[in-house]
Design a protein around this motif. Structure first.
Motif, short mmCIF file in Angstrom:
data_model
loop_
_atom_site.label_atom_id
_atom_site.label_comp_id
_atom_site.label_asym_id
_atom_site.label_seq_id
_atom_site.Cartn_x
_atom_site.Cartn_y
_atom_site.Cartn_z
N ASN A 63 0.93 -1.42 0.01
CA ASN A 63 0.45 0.00 0.08
C ASN A 63 0.74 1.05 -0.12
O ASN A 63 0.23 2.33 0.04
CB ASN A 63 -0.46 -0.54 1.35
CG ASN A 63 -2.05 -1.31 1.16
OD1 ASN A 63 -1.97 -1.31 0.11
ND2 ASN A 63 -2.61 -0.70 2.26
N GLU B 284 -1.41 -8.95 -5.42
CA GLU B 284 -3.25 -7.82 -5.98
C GLU B 284 -3.20 -6.56 -5.56
O GLU B 284 -3.73 -5.85 -5.83
CB GLU B 284 -3.96 -8.74 -5.23
CG GLU B 284 -4.39 -10.57 -5.73
CD GLU B 284 -4.80 -11.11 -4.64
OE1 GLU B 284 -6.13 -10.56 -4.62
OE2 GLU B 284 -5.11 -12.38 -4.74
N ALA B 285 -2.48 -6.16 -4.05
CA ALA B 285 -2.62 -4.52 -3.50
C ALA B 285 -1.77 -3.62 -4.56
O ALA B 285 -2.29 -3.07 -5.42
CB ALA B 285 -2.43 -4.40 -2.25
N ARG C 158 -2.58 -3.18 -8.29
CA ARG C 158 -3.17 -1.97 -8.44
C ARG C 158 -2.62 -0.61 -8.63
O ARG C 158 -3.41 0.67 -8.91
CB ARG C 158 -4.25 -2.06 -7.54
CG ARG C 158 -5.67 -3.19 -7.57
CD ARG C 158 -6.23 -2.91 -6.57
NE ARG C 158 -8.10 -3.88 -6.61
CZ ARG C 158 -7.77 -5.55 -6.27
NH1 ARG C 158 -6.72 -5.28 -5.53
NH2 ARG C 158 -8.87 -6.17 -6.44
N ILE C 159 -1.39 -0.27 -7.93
CA ILE C 159 -0.70 1.12 -8.35
C ILE C 159 1.00 1.09 -9.17
O ILE C 159 0.69 1.90 -9.19
CB ILE C 159 0.40 0.75 -6.34
CG1 ILE C 159 -0.58 0.90 -5.49
CG2 ILE C 159 1.08 1.83 -6.29
CD1 ILE C 159 -0.86 0.70 -3.96
N VAL D 25 -6.62 -9.19 -11.32
CA VAL D 25 -6.27 -6.96 -11.39
C VAL D 25 -5.37 -7.36 -12.39
O VAL D 25 -5.34 -5.72 -12.69
CB VAL D 25 -5.36 -7.15 -9.87
CG1 VAL D 25 -5.08 -6.60 -9.17
CG2 VAL D 25 -6.52 -7.92 -8.68
N CYS D 26 -4.71 -7.40 -12.75
CA CYS D 26 -3.17 -6.87 -14.10
C CYS D 26 -4.20 -6.29 -14.87
O CYS D 26 -3.60 -5.71 -15.87
CB CYS D 26 -2.16 -8.42 -13.70
SG CYS D 26 -0.95 -8.25 -12.55
N GLU E 277 -7.15 -5.80 -16.10
CA GLU E 277 -7.63 -4.85 -15.01
C GLU E 277 -6.96 -3.45 -14.84
O GLU E 277 -7.75 -2.95 -15.70
CB GLU E 277 -8.49 -4.80 -13.94
CG GLU E 277 -10.15 -4.01 -13.50
CD GLU E 277 -10.33 -4.51 -12.52
OE1 GLU E 277 -11.55 -2.92 -11.63
OE2 GLU E 277 -10.48 -5.86 -11.85
N TYR E 278 -5.67 -3.75 -14.41
CA TYR E 278 -5.50 -2.20 -14.38
C TYR E 278 -4.07 -2.06 -15.32
O TYR E 278 -3.40 -0.73 -15.75
CB TYR E 278 -4.33 -2.23 -12.74
CG TYR E 278 -5.23 -2.02 -11.73
CD1 TYR E 278 -5.65 -0.15 -11.15
CD2 TYR E 278 -6.46 -3.15 -10.99
CE1 TYR E 278 -6.95 -0.75 -10.05
CE2 TYR E 278 -7.89 -2.67 -10.29
CZ TYR E 278 -7.57 -1.33 -9.48
OH TYR E 278 -8.27 -1.11 -8.78
N THR F 140 -1.52 -3.71 -16.02
CA THR F 140 -0.12 -4.27 -15.23
C THR F 140 0.61 -5.41 -15.49
O THR F 140 0.02 -6.53 -15.68
CB THR F 140 -0.70 -4.85 -13.22
OG1 THR F 140 -1.28 -3.35 -12.78
CG2 THR F 140 0.72 -4.43 -11.80
#
Length: 666
Positions: free
Chosen positions: A84, A114-115, A118-119, A163-164, A166-167, A169
């Motif tokens: 984070n 996963e966190a 998203r960054i 997640v990757c 979607e973002y 990444t």
């Protein structure tokens, strides 16, 4: 796929060509606004060593790394809180005008991955510990049980892939030799094949989810294992229609000269084969010092700077040659000195030095004592000195062989330990030859144009070839020569010579000259030795001292495990997980153990790769908690949670108990 993405190997090998430079074109992967792979240049990256929760410290170190040449910066995220905090680090970097793509380094913690995904622009996961464990347990699986394990892993891994996607990444699937899971070790063994399959399992899962934004790595602390694993990976990928970009690196390479040479042997060998889309040189030093080394390696392969080795006929790889396993070329053993099972020999050119004083031999590893009028040999003592046409004004050591140009050698009244070096024409026309050892300059051109001549003279059982090249891509040119010898069944020993003459800008600092010389020589000679080619090495440069030439030659032999002359340190480069000062600790351990020739000591800042890399070391020193060290013998834990203040003494006691300790010489 576009045309670049679908350019898959047609020859079934791991590279486009083994005899000329040809870059293997991979799929282009987007990482922030700096794409990798395809026709993009080889990218440079490194990893921070700060605590990830130290936002400003990490930001400032990242800026130093970017200013040094890093195009991607990796930051460890061992738990959700560090993951984070990547958002704060990224925000501060953007506020300061730095848009460098960030990579989160993940081990053991899917929720942190996963966190982070998203960054940051890319996440690195280690298939050996993302959903598996390593306890060195030997497990038994039926085919159906193994498939059940893969299904279990898929359930843990699939959420990250989603997640990757979607973002947007990217992901690096980074296999480490030191952290293969018990499942892989039990099923495939501790092998390059096991490393490859560890990654391929995750790659197949990604493709089943229609996710292709992947980069792959196969890191090991042993350059030989690392090279074999990458080659096998490319062959396996292409058979399955994949061509993902490759992240190259020798993990835990160490520091100083040793770390640079070991990294260059592994990374450079693959670059010579046209493989590699990004480089991370792992040194136990400040991370901004890694980028210049990586840049120097990559710059040799800028588009248009490396040409085909020659227009001569091509020597194809001989039957039985395998780039995926080490087999030393079989050569005749001459007088129990060179060739056969003897270690590779080292030659030093002293023809440009003053030969008035025996102290000139100090760089060659022969230390003269005027008081005793005798020589003492160092661990790194060369086997030949080349004197060309100059005669020494002192008595040479009895076990040091001297090489003279043939026209000078033939005039010597005393020829003991003195041997001639001929051109090919001189050798054929010579009226006199040495009864013990004759060395002849040859190149691939000689073999390609007149193989019958080399076949004929190879019947001389005193002959040694000195292999030279004038090609820009000299490694491939010299490899063709070895291929040709094998195809002709010529077993003459070969000393490989490389010259780096006036190839550097003389206005540069000497340290830069020395560094580039070491990187290039380690690449060119290391790539041949990795494949078992060469009975000796001869480095020549007019820009560095004889002392540097000798230390580089022995460093290359050490890195390729061809000839051991010193202690080897497998030390990690540090990161935010590290539990002690690695640079300080490595120097402390080195100061008390550097005289233990042939001993391999692993120095790991944390548990991530510690136990596995210990398997490639004789002894290990691994951080286990604040102020606590665990000591290993191979992969076996000997002592747990030793106080840091006592840990080195305890390690030395373990070495002594094994009977291999010797006291340091005065």
């Amino acid at each position: 796929m576009n045309s670049t993405e679908s350019k898959i190997l047609l020859n079934g090998l791991y590279c486009n060509s083994q005899t000329s430079y040809s870059r293997f074109i991979t799929r282009e992967v987007s990482i922030g606004d700096i794409p990798m792979g395809g026709d993009n240049p080889i990218r440079i990256q490194s990893m921070t060593t700060t605590d990830t929760m130290d936002t400003l410290g990490t930001v400032e170190q990242t800026i130093r790394m970017v200013d040094a040449g890093c195009e991607y910066v990796r930051i460890t995220a061992p738990s959700i809180k560090e993951a984070n905090n990547l958002a704060e680090i990224k925000k501060e970097l953007r506020n300061r005008g730095y848009n460098v793509p960030l990579v989160a380094d993940i081990h053991f913690t899917p929720n942190a991955a996963e966190a982070a995904a998203r960054i940051v622009e890319k996440v690195r996961i280690n298939p050996g510990n993302y959903a598996d464990k390593k306890r060195f347990d030997q497990l038994e699986y039926t085919a159906s049980q193994y498939q059940e394990e893969l299904e279990r892993i898929y359930k843990k891994f699939a959420p990250l892939v989603k997640v990757c996607k979607e973002y947007g990444t990217a992901m690096r699937i980074g296999t480490n030799h030191g952290s293969l899971s018990d499942r892989i070790m039990s099923y495939y063994g501790d092998t390059p094949r096991g490393m490859v399959e560890s990654a391929m399992e995750f790659m197949r899962m990604c493709e089943s989810l229609n996710y292709y934004n992947l980069v792959i790595s196969m890191k090991a602390s042993n350059p030989q294992v690392m090279v074999q694993a990458y080659r096998l990976l490319v062959e396996t990928m292409t058979k399955e229609g994949m061509n993902y970009p490759l992240h190259l690196g020798v993990t835990e390479a160490g520091d100083g000269e040793d770390g640079r040479i070991k990294s260059s042997v592994g990374i450079g060998t693959l670059l010579e084969d046209g493989l590699g889309d990004t480089i991370r040189v792992s040194l136990t030093e400040d991370p901004e010092l890694e980028a210049p080394v990586a840049i120097a390696l990559a710059n040799r392969y800028k588009k248009g700077t490396v040409q085909s080795s020659s227009e001569l006929p091509v020597s194809i790889a001989p039957i039985g040659f395998s780039p995926y396993e080490y087999n030393k070329r079989q050569s005749e053993e001459l007088n129990t000195f060179i060739g056969g099972h003897q270690v590779p020999r080292v030659i030093l050119d002293l023809s440009q030095q003053s030969l008035m004083d025996p102290q000139v031999l100090q760089a060659a590893g022969y230390l003269y004592s005027p008081l005793l009028d005798k020589y003492n040999m160092a661990e790194q003592s060369v086997d030949f000195v080349y004197l060309a046409d100059k005669l020494p004004s002192f008595t040479m050591p009895g076990n040091l062989k001297q090489l003279y140009n043939y026209t000078t050698w033939i005039t010597l009244a005393q020829k003991k330990n003195c041997h001639p070096l001929y051109t090919l024409e001189e050798y054929q026309q010579a009226s006199q030859r040495d009864a013990a050892l004759n060395l002849v300059y040859v190149s691939y051109k000689d073999l390609a144009l007149s193989p019958e001549v080399l076949k004929l003279i190879s019947e001389d059982n005193t002959l040694v070839f000195v292999l030279v090249t004038d090609q820009q891509h000299g490694m491939a040119d010299q490899r063709q020569f070895f291929f040709g010898l094998e195809n002709l069944n010529i077993r003459t020993p070969v000393i490989t010579k490389r010259s780096y003459l006036s190839s550097f800008d003389s206005t540069e600092e000497m340290s830069k000259l020395e560094s580039d010389f070491q990187l290039y020589a380690s690449t060119d000679l290391g790539a041949l030795l990795i494949d078992g080619f060469g009975d000796g090495i001869w480095l020549e440069s007019d820009q560095v001292s004889p002392k540097v030439i000798v230390s580089t030659a022995f460093g290359i032999l050490q890195a390729t495990r061809s000839r051991i002359s010193k202690t080897e340190y497998i030390s990690c480069p540090s990161c935010g997980r590290t539990l002690f000062d690695l640079q300080e600790t490595t120097q402390m351990i080195r100061s008390r153990t550097s005289h233990l020739k042939g001993v391999k000591i692993g120095i790991m800042g944390c548990i991530v790769n510690g136990p596995g890399e210990m398997a490639d070391a004789d002894y290990g020193y691994v951080g286990m908690g604040p102020g606590k060290i665990t000591l290993y013998r191979g992969k076996e834990v000997v002592k747990k949670s030793v106080n840091k203040e006592n840990a080195l003494d305890e390690l030395i006691e373990i070495i002594k108990a094994d009977g291999i300790w010797i006291d340091q010489p005065e």
